[in-house]
Design an enzyme around this catalytic site. Structure first.
Site, short mmCIF file in Angstrom:
data_model
loop_
_atom_site.label_atom_id
_atom_site.label_comp_id
_atom_site.label_asym_id
_atom_site.label_seq_id
_atom_site.Cartn_x
_atom_site.Cartn_y
_atom_site.Cartn_z
NE ARG A 216 -2.88 11.85 4.04
CZ ARG A 216 -1.99 10.63 4.49
NH1 ARG A 216 -1.72 9.66 3.61
NH2 ARG A 216 -1.78 10.65 5.70
CG ASN B 154 -2.37 8.05 0.86
OD1 ASN B 154 -2.11 9.06 1.35
ND2 ASN B 154 -3.62 8.06 0.06
CG HIS C 285 -1.25 1.41 1.66
ND1 HIS C 285 -0.81 2.07 2.74
CD2 HIS C 285 -2.52 2.11 0.99
CE1 HIS C 285 -1.56 3.31 2.71
NE2 HIS C 285 -2.55 3.12 1.72
N GLY D 196 -18.08 12.63 0.76
CA GLY D 196 -18.95 12.26 -0.30
C GLY D 196 -18.04 11.85 -1.54
N GLY D 197 -17.10 11.14 -1.27
CA GLY D 197 -16.26 10.85 -2.47
C GLY D 197 -16.90 9.58 -3.23
NE ARG D 198 -16.37 6.51 -9.95
CZ ARG D 198 -15.77 5.17 -10.29
NH1 ARG D 198 -14.51 4.78 -9.59
NH2 ARG D 198 -16.47 4.35 -11.08
#
Length: 304
Positions: free
Chosen positions: A112, A110, A108, A260-262
């Protein structure tokens, strides 16, 4: 302090997504990433890339997202309550690789960037990210290689950086309700904005660029190793721990759902096949027991 260059960060993250996908496709040798572009009603969007049923990778995704909003969600402002109510931009690349062969670990990563703004005040920004490794069967050679590459990426920015962010990774990727680590660690950092934007951005790039050199040699060593049903069953059982961590503790998952992301992109990290068995324990002296007894213990895999 240098001002944050949002456009430069976005350009880099998009190129990072491209380079990682290209390298993983080449290593897999069969499957290709399928791209899905999406937009978010509240502002922003992203491009999701998923690879499935390949020669090596059973399921994996490398996602880029850039979202905007009028108010930071609780997951982002929990440690900084003074930022609640600010407008924000958040962008990043997040990836998870679930190989089919149980001897190839899940990985993994990430990376950001957040910036929170309020009229009349200076913007507040920070970077976060890192990478970690989740083996199902332990190999000291792989653990040492993974951590050695991580340390080499950190060392130009201070000799204490690797130890600090390695410990942070061990602490973060810990499944509290199981009282066990998710894997063998790596690097994790958050709220990074010192000494200034330029140095913070350079550090993030150094770590992000080291993910492929850290992971692919391990994949190459293990991907053709013969395995049996026993190893596959144990892999699917341990994948359950991965699901539990991501749905209960992972900040990125919580942030995506709270903004409210995908959903398909957010939950891309979950493995395709998972087993839960009631009150299962490994046979004493078995390779499965060795994972718990030797590898799932925070330790110093390389010398400083």
């Amino acid at each position: 302090m240098t001002a944050p260059d949002v456009d430069a960060v976005k350009k880099y993250l998009l190129s990072l997504q491209d380079s990682i996908c290209n390298a993983l496709e080449a290593e897999d040798g069969e499957a290709h990433f399928k791209e899905d572009n999406w937009t978010r009603a509240e502002g922003g969007g992203g491009r999701t890339r998923v690879i499935q049923n390949g020669g090596v990778i059973e399921k994996g995704g490398v996602n880029f997202s850039h979202v905007e909003g009028i108010e930071l969600p609780p997951s982002a402002s929990a440690t900084r309550p003074e930022l609640a109510g600010r407008e924000f931009q958040a962008m990043g690349v997040s990836l998870v690789m679930h190989p089919e062969n149980p001897f190839v670990p899940t990985s993994h990563a990430n990376f950001r960037f957040f910036i929170a703004e309020k009229q009349g005040e200076m913007p507040v920004w920070w970077f976060g990210g890192g990478y970690d490794l989740t083996p199902y069967y332990g190999f000291e050679e792989d653990c040492r290689h993974w951590h050695s590459v991580a340390k080499q990426a950190c060392d130009p920015f201070g000799k204490d950086q690797y130890r600090r962010y390695s410990k942070w990774c061990d602490d973060y990727f810990f499944i509290k309700h199981r009282n066990e680590p998710r894997g063998i660690g790596g690097l994790f950092f958050d709220d990074l904005n010192k000494p200034d934007f330029d140095q913070s951005f350079k550090f993030v790039q150094a770590v992000a660029n080291s993910y492929i050199p850290a992971y692919l040699p391990i994949v190459s060593r293990r991907k053709n190793r013969v395995y049996q049903k026993r190893q596959r069953d144990f892999q699917c059982y341990r994948r359950g721990r991965y699901v539990e961590f991501n749905l209960v503790y992972d900040r990125g998952t919580l942030f995506g759902l709270q903004t409210g992301g995908r959903v398909e992109s957010i939950l891309m990290s979950l493995p395709p096949i998972v087993h839960w068995q009631y009150n299962w324990t490994p046979e004493q002296g078995s390779p499965e027991a060795e994972l718990y007894e030797k590898y799932l213990k925070p330790q110093q895999w390389i010398k400083d």
